[in-house]
Design an enzyme around this catalytic site. Structure first.
Site, PDB file in Angstrom:
ATOM      1  N   PHE A 215    -121.281  80.778  19.326  1.00 53.93           N
ATOM      2  CA  PHE A 215    -120.734  79.967  18.152  1.00 53.93           C
ATOM      3  C   PHE A 215    -119.935  80.536  17.378  1.00 53.93           C
ATOM      4  CE2 PHE A 215    -125.202  79.039  19.660  1.00 53.93           C
ATOM      5  CZ  PHE A 215    -125.346  77.824  19.603  1.00 53.93           C
ATOM      6  N   ASP A 216    -119.104  79.772  17.042  1.00 47.31           N
ATOM      7  CA  ASP A 216    -117.994  80.119  15.802  1.00 47.31           C
ATOM      8  C   ASP A 216    -119.028  80.043  14.711  1.00 47.31           C
ATOM      9  OD1 ASP A 216    -116.100  80.822  13.869  1.00 47.31           O
ATOM     10  OD2 ASP A 216    -115.372  78.730  13.963  1.00 47.31           O
ATOM     11  N   GLY A 217    -118.506  80.405  13.344  1.00 41.20           N
ATOM     12  CA  GLY A 217    -119.428  80.139  12.057  1.00 41.20           C
ATOM     13  C   GLY A 217    -118.792  78.801  11.341  1.00 41.20           C
TER      14      GLY A 217
END
Length: 424
Positions: A215-217
């Site tokens: 995941f990106d944040g």
């Protein structure tokens, strides 16, 4: 004369049994027939049961991301729906090839196998729903394909051209993966975690026994609050804002719930002493820097009760090479240039069209099979550069692309030319 039973369980292999009827009209032989059917067909009797939607982690995937359907899509676009249906019926015994979501779905099934071994009666499992705009006539080819690839998918939604979003809500969907960006946006607007999948330029081999999700944040797990500060006031103000608010939790993003669902299943393995052998592994891959802005992200995850197995704070460095080492089944990001960088290096990436960054992302109609240079004009090579792995970047675009942290840099470029560090 032998009385013929209307119970199909009693008519097997050409054998016909006499039906016995109890005093209340019930068929006494039906349960006996069921038991004999199970004994004669152990492959069907041992088939796992579907969990109830309220207990399961429901993953809805569209036909166009689970399988390769580009040829059929061209038939539809060039000749219309009637010819498309005719083509599908004529080829219904020819299975579709695997699409970008296929390894992800196989990994979900591998996790289910492990969960059933540890918790035979539990319904806390992944449940996969195939969602398609197709007419029911196409269902035969889809079923043949699923059986050919030995997938365990029993739930279909064939909407005949209607929007599937209402059905997604009825299934209590935890994640929706599609090639239709408009439907993904519609799902997000209804509070359903969703992303547009893209087929990588080359397919990286991924684990068959461990589900790996990256995941990106910001604007994926978290809200786009901090990104808005950066867009409006620049990098220095962003760092100042993060330092002042490091004890203030970030608001949730569109995929927080999906990470929660993964964490819930992970804890079932931890409870059996299998933390080090857990078949689910999660990654945070963010352009944030650790010392100046990473602490707030980590504190937020901890306060939510969520564990990330690995966290990579890249401080603007390219994500593609890191993802190539991680080899996730899927990577979620809200920015198209990170999606493009991931797919170039073999990672199946999914775009989450959420937050302030979408003002910089060109609107696109579909993911799988799309040329990202058409989706995102910054990446369009000129006519003399087609086929080149490092197309020349016009001078007016060079600094912009470097600031954004795009990994595919022209050889003459250097990070030292930047006046500011890469964006968070």
């Amino acid at each position: 004369m032998v009385k013929m039973s209307r119970d199909p369980l009693q008519v097997i292999g050409g054998q016909v049994k006499e039906m016995q009827v109890s005093s209340n009209g019930d068929n006494i032989a039906s349960w006996e027939g069921t038991q004999e059917f199970d004994q004669d067909h152990p492959d069907l009797a041992d088939k796992p049961k579907q969990p109830k939607p309220e207990n399961a982690v429901t993953i809805a995937v569209s036909t166009r991301v689970l399988f390769r359907t580009e040829r059929e899509q061209k038939v539809y676009e060039q000749h219309g729906v009637e010819e498309y249906l005719r083509y599908q019926i004529e080829h219904e015994n020819e299975p579709f090839a695997p699409g970008p979501a296929f390894p992800f779905v196989k990994a979900l099934e591998a996790v289910n196998t492990r969960l059933r071994e540890l918790y035979p009666q539990s319904e806390e499992l992944f449940d996969i729903v195939l969602v398609t705009y197709n007419h029911a006539h196409v269902g035969i080819r889809l079923i043949n394909t699923i059986n050919y690839h030995n997938l365990f998918i029993e739930r279909f939604c064939m909407t005949g051209g209607s929007s599937p979003i209402g059905y997604l809500k009825a299934w209590q969907t935890n994640l929706y993966l599609s090639a239709d960006a408009d439907k993904v946006r519609e799902a997000l607007s209804e509070g359903i975690a969703a992303a547009t999948m893209f087929m990588p330029d080359k397919q990286t081999e991924v684990s068959e026994s461990q589900l790996r999700v990256a995941f990106d944040g910001d604007a994926v797990l978290f809200s786009d609050e901090s990104e808005r500060i950066f867009k409006a006031h620049g990098l220095d103000k962003f760092f100042e804002h993060e330092r002042e608010n490091e004890d203030t939790l970030l608001d949730h993003g569109p995929l927080k719930g999906f990470l929660e669902a993964l964490g819930k299943l992970q804890k079932k393995f931890y409870a059996k002493g299998q933390r080090l052998d857990c078949p689910i592994r999660t990654f945070l891959v963010t352009a944030r820097s650790a010392a100046s802005s990473g602490i707030r992200a980590l504190k937020t995850l901890r306060a939510w009760g969520l564990e990330i197995d690995e966290a990579l704070f890249l401080a603007g460095a390219p994500k593609g090479p890191m993802l190539e080492k991680i080899r996730p089944h899927i990577y979620f990001d809200d920015q198209m240039f990170h999606v493009e960088g991931a797919t170039e290096m073999g990672t199946v990436a999914a775009h989450v069209p959420y937050g302030i960054a979408q003002k910089n992302n060109a609107r696109h109609k579909s993911g799988v099979g799309n040329d990202l240079s058409r989706v995102y004009p910054t990446f369009r090579p000129n006519a003399t550069e087609i086929g080149s792995s490092t197309p020349r970047v016009p001078e007016r675009d060079m600094r912009w692309r470097l600031v954004q942290g795009v990994h595919r840099l022209p050889p003459e470029c250097n990070w030292n030319r930047l006046q500011h560090p890469p964006r968070p």
